[in-house]
Scaffold this active site. Structure first.
Site, PDB file in Angstrom:
ATOM      1  N   PHE A  34      41.884  46.289  41.394  1.00  0.00           N
ATOM      2  CA  PHE A  34      42.085  46.676  40.139  1.00  0.00           C
ATOM      3  C   PHE A  34      43.352  47.616  39.745  1.00  0.00           C
ATOM      4  CE2 PHE A  34      41.306  48.529  35.800  1.00  0.00           C
ATOM      5  CZ  PHE A  34      41.330  47.010  34.995  1.00  0.00           C
ATOM      6  N   TYR A  35      43.431  48.722  40.449  1.00  0.00           N
ATOM      7  CA  TYR A  35      44.454  49.711  40.166  1.00  0.00           C
ATOM      8  C   TYR A  35      45.723  48.971  40.618  1.00  0.00           C
ATOM      9  CZ  TYR A  35      40.552  52.823  40.603  1.00  0.00           C
ATOM     10  OH  TYR A  35      39.268  53.635  40.425  1.00  0.00           O
ATOM     11  N   GLY A  36      45.807  48.039  41.609  1.00  0.00           N
ATOM     12  CA  GLY A  36      47.341  47.458  41.722  1.00  0.00           C
ATOM     13  C   GLY A  36      48.159  48.269  42.814  1.00  0.00           C
TER      14      GLY A  36
END
Length: 151
Positions: A34-36
């Site tokens: 999700f943080y990429g």
């Protein structure tokens, strides 16, 4: 430094920041799909040439994979390992306790552990009730090693 100064600071890539952290001795890296940041973090870890055994790498499985069931959880773990170029995760967490889905997702983390993809399983952002639901399930063999909370 003031908030205004921080806001005007030049943006740096995860690769640069992780490289700096490695150069001053950091060895624990907490990533998440999700943080990429997994691909850039993986590039920095690889470029540093530090033996994998000296690093502690954690990641998290996001809600879209949890909704997708066991196969999607496993695919997320495998993708994180590939993106981080790390061979295995020292710690993998369920990022959020998706109602009706998080217990199955955690059981799949345990299966990934049995298969050597993960060393330790944990959870993130669990309430007492979520934790109790998880640990009451007869299919869950190990308690999470950590409940990482966002504060």
């Amino acid at each position: 430094a003031s908030a205004a100064a921080a806001a005007s600071a030049p943006s740096r890539s995860a690769h640069e920041v992780v490289g700096d952290a490695l150069s001053v001795g950091y060895r624990f890296f907490d990533a998440a799909a999700f943080y990429g940041n997994e691909v850039e973090t993986g590039k920095a870890l690889t470029a540093a040439g530090i033996p994998r055994s000296e690093l502690y790498i954690a990641s998290k499985v996001w809600t879209n994979a949890i909704y997708g069931g066991a196969a999607a959880v496993r695919a997320s773990v495998e993708k994180s390992i590939k993106d981080l170029n790390c061979g295995y995760l020292d710690l993998c967490l369920i990022h959020w306790p998706v109602p009706g889905k998080h217990v199955e997702a955690y059981r799949e983390l345990e299966a990934c552990k049995r298969d050597g993809l993960i060393i330790s399983c944990g959870v993130s952002n669990y309430t007492v009730e979520d934790y109790q639901e998880l640990t009451a399930d007869s299919g869950v063999n190990e308690r999470p090693v950590v409940n990482q909370l966002e504060v």
